[in-house]
Design a protein around this motif. Structure first.
Motif, PDB file in Angstrom:
ATOM      1  N   LEU A  79       0.684  -1.123  -0.023  1.00  0.00           N
ATOM      2  CA  LEU A  79       0.095   0.081  -0.049  1.00  0.00           C
ATOM      3  C   LEU A  79       0.766   1.413   0.136  1.00  0.00           C
ATOM      4  N   PHE A  80       1.955   1.365   0.914  1.00  0.00           N
ATOM      5  CA  PHE A  80       2.853   2.362   0.741  1.00  0.00           C
ATOM      6  C   PHE A  80       3.561   2.432  -0.649  1.00  0.00           C
ATOM      7  N   SER A  84       3.302   5.860  -3.118  1.00  0.00           N
ATOM      8  CA  SER A  84       4.720   6.244  -3.198  1.00  0.00           C
ATOM      9  C   SER A  84       4.532   7.628  -4.059  1.00  0.00           C
ATOM     10  N   GLU A  85       4.089   7.729  -5.272  1.00  0.00           N
ATOM     11  CA  GLU A  85       4.192   8.766  -6.036  1.00  0.00           C
ATOM     12  C   GLU A  85       3.226  10.117  -5.368  1.00  0.00           C
ATOM     13  N   ARG A  86       2.028   9.829  -4.939  1.00  0.00           N
ATOM     14  CA  ARG A  86       1.452  10.814  -4.158  1.00  0.00           C
ATOM     15  C   ARG A  86       2.356  11.339  -3.160  1.00  0.00           C
ATOM     16  N   PHE A  87       3.113  10.528  -2.230  1.00  0.00           N
ATOM     17  CA  PHE A  87       3.867  11.050  -1.041  1.00  0.00           C
ATOM     18  C   PHE A  87       4.819  11.938  -1.789  1.00  0.00           C
ATOM     19  N   GLU A 169      -3.548   5.606   4.449  1.00  0.00           N
ATOM     20  CA  GLU A 169      -4.435   6.825   4.463  1.00  0.00           C
ATOM     21  C   GLU A 169      -4.096   7.920   5.355  1.00  0.00           C
ATOM     22  N   ARG A 170      -3.967   7.647   6.574  1.00  0.00           N
ATOM     23  CA  ARG A 170      -3.847   8.739   7.545  1.00  0.00           C
ATOM     24  C   ARG A 170      -2.414   9.298   7.469  1.00  0.00           C
ATOM     25  N   THR A 171      -1.442   8.762   7.194  1.00  0.00           N
ATOM     26  CA  THR A 171      -0.101   9.557   6.839  1.00  0.00           C
ATOM     27  C   THR A 171      -0.052  10.415   5.627  1.00  0.00           C
ATOM     28  N   LEU A 172      -0.879   9.881   4.746  1.00  0.00           N
ATOM     29  CA  LEU A 172      -1.064  10.683   3.468  1.00  0.00           C
ATOM     30  C   LEU A 172      -1.858  12.048   3.735  1.00  0.00           C
ATOM     31  N   LYS A 173      -2.787  11.956   4.532  1.00  0.00           N
ATOM     32  CA  LYS A 173      -3.660  13.056   4.630  1.00  0.00           C
ATOM     33  C   LYS A 173      -2.773  13.952   5.634  1.00  0.00           C
TER      34      LYS A 173
END
Length: 187
Positions: A79-80, A84-87, A169-173
């Motif tokens: 999932l990470f 990864s591209e969004r992060f 999900e939560r770390t991305l937010k």
């Protein structure tokens, strides 16, 4: 990531077994993140990861996981990798940490992390202890805890829980909130 619901349920159940006896993460938003360096692997290649160096480029998503190649930890890595591209678009570095040896993590960085982000070996559990991320029942093993560390070196977000998907999900937010212009509403 599209997984059959039965496979996802089994991975979450397996993750619950690891985290059932854990304590709440001690580091809270606003706390200084302990500086560290560790041997890490990305795409099977080893290098020395330095938190301070990564923070010079942007926020860091530091996630702790119990054991490479277990169902929950493999799902979380997949999932990470998918996110990864969004992060990266938000300037964030993702790094996973476990007490596994570097040889195991070299393979894990290719197979589970899909060459998308690094994983660091903390065989002595020094980083795990510094971030109070150890399992209560097995102090040498990491719990499933994620931190977002801002460029200022302070914890911006902390999450502990058995569901690997929630960590991503939560770390991305949290990273999106850090990247939002000051005063932006509803991020």
């Amino acid at each position: 990531m599209t997984l059959p619901s039965s496979l996802r349920a089994a991975a979450v159940l397996a993750a619950c077994v690891f985290t059932a006896a854990s304590a709440q993460a001690a580091l809270q938003p606003g706390d200084a993140a302990p500086a560290f360096g560790a041997e890490a692997a990305l795409g099977g290649q080893t290098f020395r990861f330095q938190l301070a160096e990564a923070l010079g480029r942007g926020p860091v998503v530091l996630y702790f996981f119990p054991k490479a190649f277990t169902q929950g930890c493999t799902l979380e890595a997949h999932l990470f990798a998918e996110a990864s591209e969004r992060f990266a678009a938000l300037g964030a570095t993702v790094i996973g940490v476990s007490a596994d040896d570097i040889g195991t993590l070299q393979r894990f960085s290719v197979e589970a992390c899909r060459n998308k982000f690094a994983v660091a070996a903390d065989a002595g559990a020094q980083v795990i202890r510094a971030y109070d991320a150890q399992l209560a029942a097995r102090p040498g093993m990491a719990d499933r805890i994620s931190y977002v560390i801002g460029k200022d070196g302070k914890v911006a977000f902390a999450h502990e829980g058995a569901d690997p998907e929630a960590h991503v999900e939560r770390t991305l937010k949290a990273v999106q909130r850090l990247a939002a212009p000051a005063g932006a509403a509803g991020s």
